[in-house]
Design a protein around this motif. Structure first.
Motif, PDB file in Angstrom:
ATOM      1  N   LYS C 246       3.515  -6.071 -13.347  1.00 47.04           N
ATOM      2  CA  LYS C 246       4.557  -6.022 -14.380  1.00 47.04           C
ATOM      3  C   LYS C 246       5.453  -7.257 -14.317  1.00 47.04           C
ATOM      4  O   LYS C 246       5.918  -7.743 -15.334  1.00 47.04           O
ATOM      5  CB  LYS C 246       5.388  -4.751 -14.204  1.00 47.04           C
ATOM      6  CG  LYS C 246       4.578  -3.528 -14.587  1.00 47.04           C
ATOM      7  CD  LYS C 246       5.341  -2.255 -14.384  1.00 47.04           C
ATOM      8  CE  LYS C 246       4.499  -1.095 -14.904  1.00 47.04           C
ATOM      9  NZ  LYS C 246       5.003   0.182 -14.508  1.00 47.04           N
ATOM     10  N   GLN C 247       5.699  -7.734 -13.113  1.00 46.83           N
ATOM     11  CA  GLN C 247       6.548  -8.906 -12.956  1.00 46.83           C
ATOM     12  C   GLN C 247       5.857 -10.147 -13.510  1.00 46.83           C
ATOM     13  O   GLN C 247       6.462 -10.966 -14.191  1.00 46.83           O
ATOM     14  CB  GLN C 247       6.886  -9.108 -11.473  1.00 46.83           C
ATOM     15  CG  GLN C 247       8.003  -8.217 -10.960  1.00 46.83           C
ATOM     16  CD  GLN C 247       7.669  -6.743 -11.061  1.00 46.83           C
ATOM     17  OE1 GLN C 247       6.554  -6.326 -10.774  1.00 46.83           O
ATOM     18  NE2 GLN C 247       8.617  -5.944 -11.493  1.00 46.83           N
ATOM     19  N   ARG C 255       7.367 -10.549 -21.785  1.00 47.25           N
ATOM     20  CA  ARG C 255       7.274  -9.201 -22.328  1.00 47.25           C
ATOM     21  C   ARG C 255       7.405  -8.223 -21.182  1.00 47.25           C
ATOM     22  O   ARG C 255       7.006  -8.540 -20.069  1.00 47.25           O
ATOM     23  CB  ARG C 255       5.891  -8.960 -22.944  1.00 47.25           C
ATOM     24  CG  ARG C 255       5.732  -9.533 -24.296  1.00 47.25           C
ATOM     25  CD  ARG C 255       4.379  -9.109 -24.802  1.00 47.25           C
ATOM     26  NE  ARG C 255       3.981 -10.035 -25.846  1.00 47.25           N
ATOM     27  CZ  ARG C 255       2.808 -10.009 -26.441  1.00 47.25           C
ATOM     28  NH1 ARG C 255       1.913  -9.115 -26.066  1.00 47.25           N
ATOM     29  NH2 ARG C 255       2.517 -10.853 -27.381  1.00 47.25           N
ATOM     30  N   GLU C 256       7.890  -7.054 -21.484  1.00 44.55           N
ATOM     31  CA  GLU C 256       7.954  -6.037 -20.443  1.00 44.55           C
ATOM     32  C   GLU C 256       7.044  -4.870 -20.811  1.00 44.55           C
ATOM     33  O   GLU C 256       6.991  -4.467 -21.967  1.00 44.55           O
ATOM     34  CB  GLU C 256       9.401  -5.548 -20.263  1.00 44.55           C
ATOM     35  CG  GLU C 256      10.243  -6.629 -19.612  1.00 44.55           C
ATOM     36  CD  GLU C 256      11.668  -6.227 -19.360  1.00 44.55           C
ATOM     37  OE1 GLU C 256      11.994  -5.028 -19.504  1.00 44.55           O
ATOM     38  OE2 GLU C 256      12.458  -7.118 -19.003  1.00 44.55           O
ATOM     39  N   VAL C 257       6.339  -4.381 -19.817  1.00 43.54           N
ATOM     40  CA  VAL C 257       5.480  -3.216 -20.031  1.00 43.54           C
ATOM     41  C   VAL C 257       6.402  -1.999 -20.060  1.00 43.54           C
ATOM     42  O   VAL C 257       7.174  -1.784 -19.124  1.00 43.54           O
ATOM     43  CB  VAL C 257       4.453  -3.083 -18.897  1.00 43.54           C
ATOM     44  CG1 VAL C 257       3.534  -1.907 -19.146  1.00 43.54           C
ATOM     45  CG2 VAL C 257       3.676  -4.363 -18.730  1.00 43.54           C
ATOM     46  N   ARG C 258       6.334  -1.239 -21.132  1.00 50.44           N
ATOM     47  CA  ARG C 258       7.191  -0.054 -21.252  1.00 50.44           C
ATOM     48  C   ARG C 258       6.985   0.888 -20.078  1.00 50.44           C
ATOM     49  O   ARG C 258       5.888   0.989 -19.534  1.00 50.44           O
ATOM     50  CB  ARG C 258       6.865   0.697 -22.546  1.00 50.44           C
ATOM     51  CG  ARG C 258       7.848   0.451 -23.675  1.00 50.44           C
ATOM     52  CD  ARG C 258       7.502   1.314 -24.873  1.00 50.44           C
ATOM     53  NE  ARG C 258       6.082   1.352 -25.197  1.00 50.44           N
ATOM     54  CZ  ARG C 258       5.277   2.376 -24.932  1.00 50.44           C
ATOM     55  NH1 ARG C 258       5.759   3.445 -24.344  1.00 50.44           N
ATOM     56  NH2 ARG C 258       4.007   2.330 -25.256  1.00 50.44           N
ATOM     57  N   SER C 259       8.031   1.600 -19.732  1.00 45.10           N
ATOM     58  CA  SER C 259       7.915   2.574 -18.647  1.00 45.10           C
ATOM     59  C   SER C 259       6.821   3.584 -18.966  1.00 45.10           C
ATOM     60  O   SER C 259       6.780   4.138 -20.068  1.00 45.10           O
ATOM     61  CB  SER C 259       9.243   3.295 -18.474  1.00 45.10           C
ATOM     62  OG  SER C 259       9.061   4.408 -17.651  1.00 45.10           O
ATOM     63  N   MET C 387      12.351  -3.708 -10.528  1.00 44.12           N
ATOM     64  CA  MET C 387      12.249  -2.796 -11.666  1.00 44.12           C
ATOM     65  C   MET C 387      13.633  -2.405 -12.161  1.00 44.12           C
ATOM     66  O   MET C 387      13.773  -1.594 -13.073  1.00 44.12           O
ATOM     67  CB  MET C 387      11.457  -1.546 -11.292  1.00 44.12           C
ATOM     68  CG  MET C 387      10.008  -1.811 -10.935  1.00 44.12           C
ATOM     69  SD  MET C 387       9.102  -2.695 -12.223  1.00 44.12           S
ATOM     70  CE  MET C 387       8.934  -1.394 -13.442  1.00 44.12           C
ATOM     71  N   GLY C 388      14.657  -2.935 -11.525  1.00 41.46           N
ATOM     72  CA  GLY C 388      16.020  -2.633 -11.961  1.00 41.46           C
ATOM     73  C   GLY C 388      16.461  -1.225 -11.606  1.00 41.46           C
ATOM     74  O   GLY C 388      17.373  -0.685 -12.222  1.00 41.46           O
ATOM     75  N   LEU C 389      15.816  -0.630 -10.618  1.00 37.53           N
ATOM     76  CA  LEU C 389      16.225   0.712 -10.213  1.00 37.53           C
ATOM     77  C   LEU C 389      17.392   0.611  -9.234  1.00 37.53           C
ATOM     78  O   LEU C 389      17.750  -0.468  -8.764  1.00 37.53           O
ATOM     79  CB  LEU C 389      15.060   1.447  -9.550  1.00 37.53           C
ATOM     80  CG  LEU C 389      13.743   1.450 -10.311  1.00 37.53           C
ATOM     81  CD1 LEU C 389      12.704   2.254  -9.552  1.00 37.53           C
ATOM     82  CD2 LEU C 389      13.916   2.025 -11.701  1.00 37.53           C
ATOM     83  N   GLU C 407      14.101  11.714 -11.957  1.00 34.32           N
ATOM     84  CA  GLU C 407      13.346  11.299 -13.135  1.00 34.32           C
ATOM     85  C   GLU C 407      14.252  10.555 -14.111  1.00 34.32           C
ATOM     86  O   GLU C 407      13.870   9.537 -14.691  1.00 34.32           O
ATOM     87  CB  GLU C 407      12.710  12.524 -13.818  1.00 34.32           C
ATOM     88  CG  GLU C 407      11.707  12.121 -14.873  1.00 34.32           C
ATOM     89  CD  GLU C 407      11.042  13.294 -15.549  1.00 34.32           C
ATOM     90  OE1 GLU C 407      11.033  14.405 -14.973  1.00 34.32           O
ATOM     91  OE2 GLU C 407      10.536  13.098 -16.665  1.00 34.32           O
ATOM     92  N   ASN C 409      16.687   8.805 -13.431  1.00 31.41           N
ATOM     93  CA  ASN C 409      16.984   7.476 -12.900  1.00 31.41           C
ATOM     94  C   ASN C 409      15.719   6.684 -12.607  1.00 31.41           C
ATOM     95  O   ASN C 409      15.733   5.746 -11.815  1.00 31.41           O
ATOM     96  CB  ASN C 409      17.878   7.575 -11.672  1.00 31.41           C
ATOM     97  CG  ASN C 409      19.304   7.914 -12.061  1.00 31.41           C
ATOM     98  OD1 ASN C 409      20.019   7.088 -12.600  1.00 31.41           O
ATOM     99  ND2 ASN C 409      19.701   9.157 -11.840  1.00 31.41           N
ATOM    100  N   ALA C 410      14.622   7.089 -13.250  1.00 29.94           N
ATOM    101  CA  ALA C 410      13.391   6.284 -13.314  1.00 29.94           C
ATOM    102  C   ALA C 410      12.694   6.051 -11.984  1.00 29.94           C
ATOM    103  O   ALA C 410      12.137   4.985 -11.761  1.00 29.94           O
ATOM    104  CB  ALA C 410      13.684   4.940 -13.983  1.00 29.94           C
ATOM    105  N   GLN C 412      10.030   7.166 -11.175  1.00 30.43           N
ATOM    106  CA  GLN C 412       8.589   7.026 -11.453  1.00 30.43           C
ATOM    107  C   GLN C 412       8.202   5.588 -11.781  1.00 30.43           C
ATOM    108  O   GLN C 412       7.027   5.250 -11.781  1.00 30.43           O
ATOM    109  CB  GLN C 412       8.156   7.989 -12.571  1.00 30.43           C
ATOM    110  CG  GLN C 412       8.801   7.760 -13.925  1.00 30.43           C
ATOM    111  CD  GLN C 412      10.152   8.448 -14.053  1.00 30.43           C
ATOM    112  OE1 GLN C 412      10.840   8.683 -13.086  1.00 30.43           O
ATOM    113  NE2 GLN C 412      10.558   8.776 -15.288  1.00 30.43           N
ATOM    114  N   ASP C 413       9.182   4.726 -12.060  1.00 30.35           N
ATOM    115  CA  ASP C 413       8.883   3.321 -12.347  1.00 30.35           C
ATOM    116  C   ASP C 413       8.748   2.481 -11.085  1.00 30.35           C
ATOM    117  O   ASP C 413       8.383   1.315 -11.164  1.00 30.35           O
ATOM    118  CB  ASP C 413       9.992   2.711 -13.210  1.00 30.35           C
ATOM    119  CG  ASP C 413       9.981   3.257 -14.628  1.00 30.35           C
ATOM    120  OD1 ASP C 413       9.113   4.102 -14.930  1.00 30.35           O
ATOM    121  OD2 ASP C 413      10.834   2.849 -15.434  1.00 30.35           O
TER     122      ASP C 413
END
Lengths: 322, 294, 454
Positions: C246-247, C255-259, C387-389, C407, C409-410, C412-413
Motif C-alpha cells: 500500500k505504501q 493513490r491510496e488503496v481504500r480500506s 497506515m495512520g492508525l 473496528e 479505529n481501523a 483491521q487496516d
C-alpha cells in the motif's frame, strides 16, 4: 545456541526510551537553569538541589512503600518535574516550600493518578499553582537574591506583569515599560524566565532530537502575538504589546517545556494546535482582564482538562479512508 | 436580612416542588413495562456476570429466560442445580437436573517432562504465543503456560503453578463457567462431570503426534499405544488421531486404564485412596487368564 | 531526480546491508530435501507422487489444493522417501515430501543456458498458464500465487505494474543482488507481466540506499534498447516500510488503496523483483520455481561469512547454517526474513520454502525486548504508523476487549509492519496485542459479511 529466543516481529527496536527522552528534556532545560544559578546564587542552587531531590525521593518512597512496586525514578521523569518546578519558583522561595511543592507535584498531581502517563495535570504546574494559592506572599516576592556573577540591573519587588495587573498601564510605564527586553539575560520573575534565548536554544535542541513537535508552542505564541497585537493596535495606552507579553510571565518556559509535556497534551498534531490556541487565548484573557498578573500556569492547567476531549475529537489521518 | 433568608427558603422550596412534579410526570410517562419475574430471577442468580451461561450477564440471562419456551438453553453453571431449581419454580418450568461439572486440564507436560527448547520473549499471552509458534517445548499441542486461562477466570479458581508451569484448578472455586475453555488457544481445558463424590478419570494430554514423536516431546504424553483401549471393559475409551479420550458417561471409574497407561497420561482425581497399580494389574491379569480358560 | 515516498508515518532503522557486497553463490545440494506443501498463501498443495517414486528436478510433485494455491515441483532428482507431517520453522506440523537426492537430473524442456530470451509470447493466457504451471508465487514475503494476482477480476484493470525492488527491510540483500546480477532477466519478467496484464506501464521502485542497483537496472534498460518502452526506474526515499504494497502504491501512483480493498481496485499490481525473475525463468526458460536467493547475515558474522545463496527450495535451514559456517557466538535469535516483519525460527531443522529470504542472526543486545513501562503518551507510535492508525489507542482498546472500538479505529487496516513497537520508548508490546485484535476484528467482519449474504 542452547535455546532459541522467540518473539513476535519486529525483532529490533529503535532504542528510544523514556529515560532518554527525559534526559533530553533535562539537557534542554540546563542552560537556562545554569544561568539562573549563576545570577541568583546560593539560594537558587539550594532550591534546585532540594526541589529535584525531593521530587525523586517522593516518587521513590511512594512506589517503594505505598504502592509496593518497582521504583520508577530511573525514567528521570521525577527529575524533570523537580527541575521544572524549581524553574517556576521565585529565587527567594524558602527551601521548605520547594519540598511541599515537590510533595504536591509527585504525590498528588502524579502518583495519585497512577503515575507517569496517567496524570491529568502537569505535575510541576499543578504544584506551582498550589504553592501560589497557599503562599501568595512568598510566591510573588520577586526579590533577586545575590548571585555569583554581578547582575547590574537587579530589581526587586513585583514583576512588570505584576505592576500592570495592579496599577495598569500608567504604573507600568512608570516602571520602565516598554523598555528593552533582552533575549539572553532578563532579570525578574521565576528562575526559569531569566533568559528567553537559552529557553529557545533548549527548545531547538528538543526539536532537533525529535523529542517534541513545534505545533503546540507555535500555536501558543501565534495566538498570544495575534491577540496582544490586535489589542495593542487598538489601544496601546491600555493594552501591552506582543513582544512584552512573549518575554514575560514565563510564557516561553510554559510554551516550550510545560505545554509540550507528552502526558498532559493532545496526541495529534491538530489537537495540539487547538490546545495551543486555547492556552494562548486563556493566558491573554487573564493578563488583560483577570486579576492575576500572568496566567500561563492557569491557562495550561485549564487546557489540560480539555485534553481528553481534544483527543476524542482529533485523530490522525488514516491511509485509504479519505 | 430576614427577608433575604425568607426569600431564599421560599424560592428553593418552590423549585424543589416544581421539579418533583416534573420528575414524577416523566417517570410515569416513560415507565418501562418489564416482566417482574426478570428481577426475581436475577435475584436468584449468583450475580457473578461471568457469561458462563452464554449470555452477557445475569440480567441478560434472566430477561432471555422469561421469554424462552423451556429452560433447554438456559443453565447457570455457577449456581448449578440449586439455583436452576429456583429459576424453574419462578417460571413454572420443569427442572432438568444437570450433573455438576468442573474444568480439567488435558495436559500434564510439566517442566520436567517437557524439556524447553525455546525461550519466549514477547507479550505474556498464550494467544500471541500460539499464533507465533508451537511453544517452548517440542510438543505443539500442550500448555503454553502464559496463563490466559488464569486471566479469564473470574472466580480465582485457576492458577499457574510456577514449578510445573501448568494451571491448577481449585475444584472448590471452579464453577464450570467455561471462560477458561474459551480462553485456551490450545483447547486444553475441558468441562467434565465432577463424577460421583468428585471421582473422575481423564486423559491429560492432547498430543496428536505419533507415539515416538509425542514421547520425545514429553515424557507424560499420550502416545496413542491403545493400552487403555484394550484394557477398558466398559467401552469408554476412544482412540483417535494418536490420542485417547475417556467418555465420562461410560467410565465406571475402575482405574484399570490409569494403571496400565505406560506414560501416566491418564489421571484419576478425587479417589479416596491412591492407585495401587500392581494390584490393579494383577486383577486384570487374572481376569484375562480366566477368560482364556473359558 | 526527486525522491518519492509514502505519505504517512514510517521509521528509519539502520539498513545494515552488510551482505550487500557478497555475490550470489550456488549452495551445494544436501543429501535429503523436505518440500513443504504449505509454502504459498492459500490452500496447501496436494502431493501427486508416492513414496518410492523417483523424481527429476522440476517434476511436479504436488498440485494446487484450491483456487488460491500453487503447484510444487521437485527441487532435486532422487527418490521420494516419505510424505508425512514435519515441523515447520514455527514448530507446527505441516505435510512435507521427503526426497533423497541422487545426482542432478533435470526434466526435459527446461532451458538451463544463460542466453537471454527476450521474445515475449503474444497471448497473455499462455504467459499466465506458464506462470501457474511453474508454481510461481510472490517472493516479497506474502507468497501469494502470482497467476491469481496477474488475472484481475472482470471489470478491474491494471493501470500500473509496480516492481518492488525497495528491499526496505534492514539486513536483506537478496533482491539487491539479483538486481545487480540479473537486471535484464528481471526487466523481461516485468515485460511478460505487463503483457499478461494487458499492456500497462511498469515502474521499478528502488530505495535510494541502493544506487548500484538503480544504475544496473537503468543500464539494462539501455542495453535492451527499451528506452522507449513504458518501463522506468523510480528512486524512493529510504524509509521503512517503503516496500509495503500500500505504501509503494501511494509513493509511486499517488493513490491510496481504500480500506478493505485490494491493490487492483486502485489499478495497481505490485510484484517483487524476485517474482519477476521467477516469471522470466518460468515463461522463457520453462524453469519452475525451485530456487530462490537467500541472505545469511547478521552483525555477529564477520564479512567473509555473510552470504547470498542461490538455494534449492526444500533445503533444510540447518544445512544452510552449516554451509555458512555455523551459528556465530552470541546469537540468541534466528530470524527468517527481515528484522521488522520476519519470523523468529523456533525449529532450525525446518526446511526452506519458496518465500525464504534470509537466515538472520541477532544478538541479545539488538533483539531482547526491554521491560515495558508506562505509556507516556508521546504519540510516537501514531507518528510512525504508515497506515495512520493510533496504536496507543488500539492497545488500550485491546486491553479492554472492545472489538467495536477497535473496528471503529481501523485495527483491521494494520499491516503489521512493526513501526509502532519499534518506535515505542516505553517498549510496550503494541503490535503483539494489535495483531491478535486485528485477527478477531477481521473474523467478525467476515462473519457479518457471510451472514449478510445469507
Amino acid at each position: 545456541m542452547e535455546k532459541l529466543l522467540i518473539s513476535p516481529s519486529p525483532h529490533i527496536h529503535s532504542g528510544a526510551s523514556t529515560q532518554k527522552i527525559m534526559r533530553d528534556v533535562l539537557i534542554a532545560l540546563a542552560p537556562a537553569e545554569l544561568l539562573a544559578v549563576l545570577v541568583y546564587g546560593w539560594s537558587e542552587l539550594l532550591l534546585l538541589a532540594v526541589g529535584v531531590t525531593a521530587c525523586v525521593f517522593f516518587e521513590w518512597a511512594i512506589t517503594r512503600w505505598m504502592l509496593k512496586k518497582p521504583s520508577t525514578i530511573g525514567d528521570l521523569s521525577a527529575a524533570v518535574t523537580g527541575l521544572l518546578l524549581v524553574m517556576n519558583l521565585p529565587t527567594s522561595t524558602p527551601w521548605w516550600m520547594a519540598v511541599i511543592g515537590a510533595l504536591f507535584a509527585i504525590g498528588v498531581a502524579k502518583m495519585s493518578f497512577g503515575g507517569l502517563g496517567q496524570n491529568l495535570f502537569n505535575p510541576a504546574i499543578a504544584a506551582r499553582v498550589f504553592l501560589l494559592i497557599s503562599f501568595p506572599q512568598q510566591m510573588t516576592d520577586w526579590t533577586a537574591t545575590p548571585g555569583f556573577i554581578h547582575a547590574t540591573d537587579a530589581i526587586s519587588g513585583a514583576t512588570l506583569l505584576g505592576v500592570y495587573a495592579e496599577g495598569g498601564m500608567d504604573a507600568l510605564v512608570a516602571a520602565g515599560y516598554p523598555g528593552n527586553h533582552r533575549l539572553f539575560f532578563d532579570i525578574g520573575g521565576s528562575a526559569g524566565e531569566i533568559s528567553a534565548g537559552l529557553l529557545l536554544l533548549g527548545f531547538i535542541y528538543l526539536l532537533c532530537r525529535r523529542v517534541v513537535k513545534p505545533w503546540i508552542p507555535l500555536s501558543i505564541i501565534g495566538t498570544v502575538v495575534l491577540i496582544s497585537g490586535i489589542f495593542y493596535l487598538v489601544n496601546p495606552a491600555v493594552y501591552t504589546g506582543p513582544a512584552f507579553n512573549l518575554m514575560t510571565g514565563g510564557l516561553l518556559l510554559g510554551a516550550f517545556f510545560m505545554a509540550t509535556d507528552y502526558v498532559t497534551s493532545p496526541m495529534s498534531d491538530w489537537g495540539g494546535v487547538v490546545y495551543g490556541v486555547g492556552i494562548g487565548l486563556i493566558v491573554m484573557m487573564i493578563r488583560y482582564f483577570g486579576s492575576y498578573p500572568e496566567g500561563m500556569s492557569f491557562a495550561i492547567l485549564i487546557m489540560n482538562c480539555a485534553v481528553p476531549l481534544i483527543n476524542r475529537a482529533f485523530h490522525s489521518r488514516k491511509y485509504g479512508r479519505a | 436580612m430576614t427577608s433575604t433568608i425568607l426569600w431564599t427558603i421560599l424560592i428553593l422550596s418552590g423549585l424543589g416542588l416544581v421539579l418533583a412534579v416534573v420528575l414524577f410526570l416523566i417517570a410515569k410517562k416513560f415507565k418501562v413495562e418489564e416482566d417482574p419475574r426478570i428481577d426475581d430471577i436475577e435475584k436468584a442468580l449468583p450475580g457473578a456476570n461471568c457469561g458462563g451461561c452464554g449470555y452477557a450477564g445475569c440480567r441478560a440471562f434472566a430477561s432471555s429466560a422469561v421469554t424462552a419456551p423451556d429452560l433447554e438453553k438456559h443453565f447457570c453453571p455457577v449456581g448449578g442445580n440449586a439455583v436452576m431449581k429456583q429459576v424453574a419454580s419462578i417460571l413454572g418450568f420443569e427442572m432438568r437436573e444437570k450433573a455438576p461439572q468442573v474444568a480439567v486440564l488435558r495436559c500434564n507436560g510439566t517442566c520436567e517432562a517437557r524439556p524447553r527448547v525455546n525461550t519466549y520473549d514477547g507479550l505474556k499471552s498464550c494467544r500471541v504465543k500460539a499464533s507465533l509458534y508451537s511453544g517452548d517445548t517440542l510438543c505443539a499441542y500442550g500448555c503454553l503456560g502464559c496463563g490466559d486461562c488464569e486471566a479469564a477466570c473470574t472466580f480465582g479458581a485457576l492458577h499457574i503453578n510456577p514449578d510445573t508451569l501448568l494451571p491448577e484448578i481449585d475444584e472448590t472455586k471452579c464453577t464450570a463457567c467455561g471462560a477458561c475453555v474459551k480462553a485456551c488457544p490450545r483447547m486444553l481445558l475441558e468441562l467434565r462431570n465432577k463424577g460421583p463424590r468428585g471421582m473422575r478419570e481423564f486423559v491429560a494430554c492432547r498430543n496428536l503426534d505419533k507415539g515416538p514423536v509425542a514421547r520425545k516431546a514429553c515424557a507424560n504424553a499420550c502416545i496413542g499405544c491403545g493400552m487403555c483401549l484394550r484394557t477398558c471393559t466398559h467401552g469408554a475409551i476412544v482412540l483417535e488421531n494418536n490420542v485417547s479420550y475417556i467418555d465420562f458417561s461410560k467410565c465406571k471409574l475402575c482405574r484399570e486404564c490409569e494403571a496400565m497407561c505406560p506414560t501416566g497420561a491418564i489421571h484419576g482425581v478425587g479417589f479416596p485412596k491412591p492407585l495401587d497399580k500392581e494390584a490393579v494389574k494383577e486383577r486384570i491379569r487374572k481376569r484375562k487368564e480366566e477368560a482364556a480358560h473359558e | 531526480m526527486s525522491k518519492i515516498t509514502f505519505p504517512i508515518g514510517g521509521v528509519h532503522p539502520h539498513d545494515s546491508k552488510i551482505a550487500a557486497q557478497r555475490p550470489i553463490e550456488m549452495l551445494p545440494l544436501p543429501p535429503v530435501v523436505y518440500v513443504s506443501m504449505a509454502q504459498h498463501l492459500g490452500a496447501p498443495a496436494k502431493p501427486v507422487v508416492a513414496v518410492g517414486d523417483s523424481v527429476k528436478v522440476g517434476q511436479v510433485i504436488a498440485e494446487p489444493g484450491g483456487f488460491i494455491s500453487a503447484f510444487v515441483h521437485s527441487p532435486v532428482s532422487g527418490t521420494v522417501k516419505g510424505i508425512a507431517p514435519r515441523k515447520d520453522l514455527a514448530g507446527n506440523p505441516v505435510l512435507h515430501i521427503e526426497i533423497a537426492v541422487e545426482g542432478d537430473e533435470w526434466m526435459e524442456g527446461i532451458d538451463l543456458s544463460d542466453t537471454l530470451v527476450t521474445d515475449i509470447p503474444d497471448d497473455p493466457a499462455v504467459i499466465i498458464e506458464k506462470i501457474k504451471a511453474c508454481g510461481v508465487v510472490g517472493l516479497g514475503g506474502a507468497t501469494f500465487p502470482t497467476h491469481v494476482k496477474l488475472s484481475p477480476p472482470p471489470g478491474k484493470k491494471a493501470e500500473c505494474l509496480i516492481l518492488n525492488g525497495t528491499e526496505c527491510e534492514p539486513y536483506l540483500t537478496s533482491d539487491y543482488r539479483i538486481m545487480l546480477e540479473r537486471p535484464k532477466e528481471i526487466l523481461v519478467g516485468a515485460a511478460l507481466m505487463q503483457k499478461a496484464l494487458g499492456g500497462c506501464p511498469c515502474v521499478v521502485g528502488i530505495e535510494e540506499n541502493k544506487p548500484e542497483a538503480v544504475k544496473a537496472m537503468r543500464a539494462a534498460i539501455e542495453e535492451l534498447g527499451w528506452q522507449q518502452k513504458p518501463v522506468r526506474i523510480a528512486v524512493l526515499k529510504k524509509k521503512y516500510p517503503q516496500g509495503g504494497e500500500k505504501q509503494l502504491i501511494a509513493a509511486v501512483m499517488h493513490r491510496e488503496v481504500r480500506s478493505g480493498a485490494l491493490p487492483i481496485d486502485a489499478g495497481a499490481v505490485v510484484q517483487n523483483v524476485g517474482t519477476s525473475l521467477a516469471v522470466y525463468e518460468a515463461v522463457q526458460k520453462n524453469k519452475p520455481l525451485i530456487t530462490n536467493v537467500l541472505t545469511v547475515t547478521g552483525k555477529l558474522l564477520p564479512a567473509e561469512r555473510q552470504h547470498n545463496y542461490l538455494f534449492r527450495i526444500g533445503v533444510p535451514l540447518s544445512f544452510i547454517i552449516e554451509q555458512a559456517g555455523g551459528e556465530p557466538d552470541g546469537a540468541v535469535k534466528l530470524v527468517s526474513g527481515g528484522p521488522m516483519m520476519g519470523k523468529a525460527i523456533a525449529n532450525p531443522d525446518a526446511t526452506t520454502v519458496k518465500g525464504s529470504s534470509s537466515v538472520l542472526y541477532l544478538g541479545a543486545e539488538d533483539t531482547v525486548r526491554k521491560e515495558a513501562s508506562a505509556c507516556i503518551r508521546c504519540g510516537r507510535c501514531a507518528d510512525a504508523c504508515p497506515m495512520g492508525l493510533e496504536p496507543f489507542l488500539l492497545n488500550r482498546l485491546c486491553k479492554a476487549g472492545d472489538l467495536e472500538g477497535l473496528e471503529a479505529n481501523a485495527v483491521q487496516d494494520c499491516i503489521e509492519c512493526g513501526c509502532c513497537l519499534y518506535s515505542c520508548p516505553a517498549n510496550i508490546p503494541l503490535l503483539d496485542r494489535i495483531r491478535i485484535a486485528k485477527g478477531q476484528v477481521i473474523g467478525a467482519i467476515r462473519a457479518r459479511a457471510a451472514a449478510k449474504k445469507q
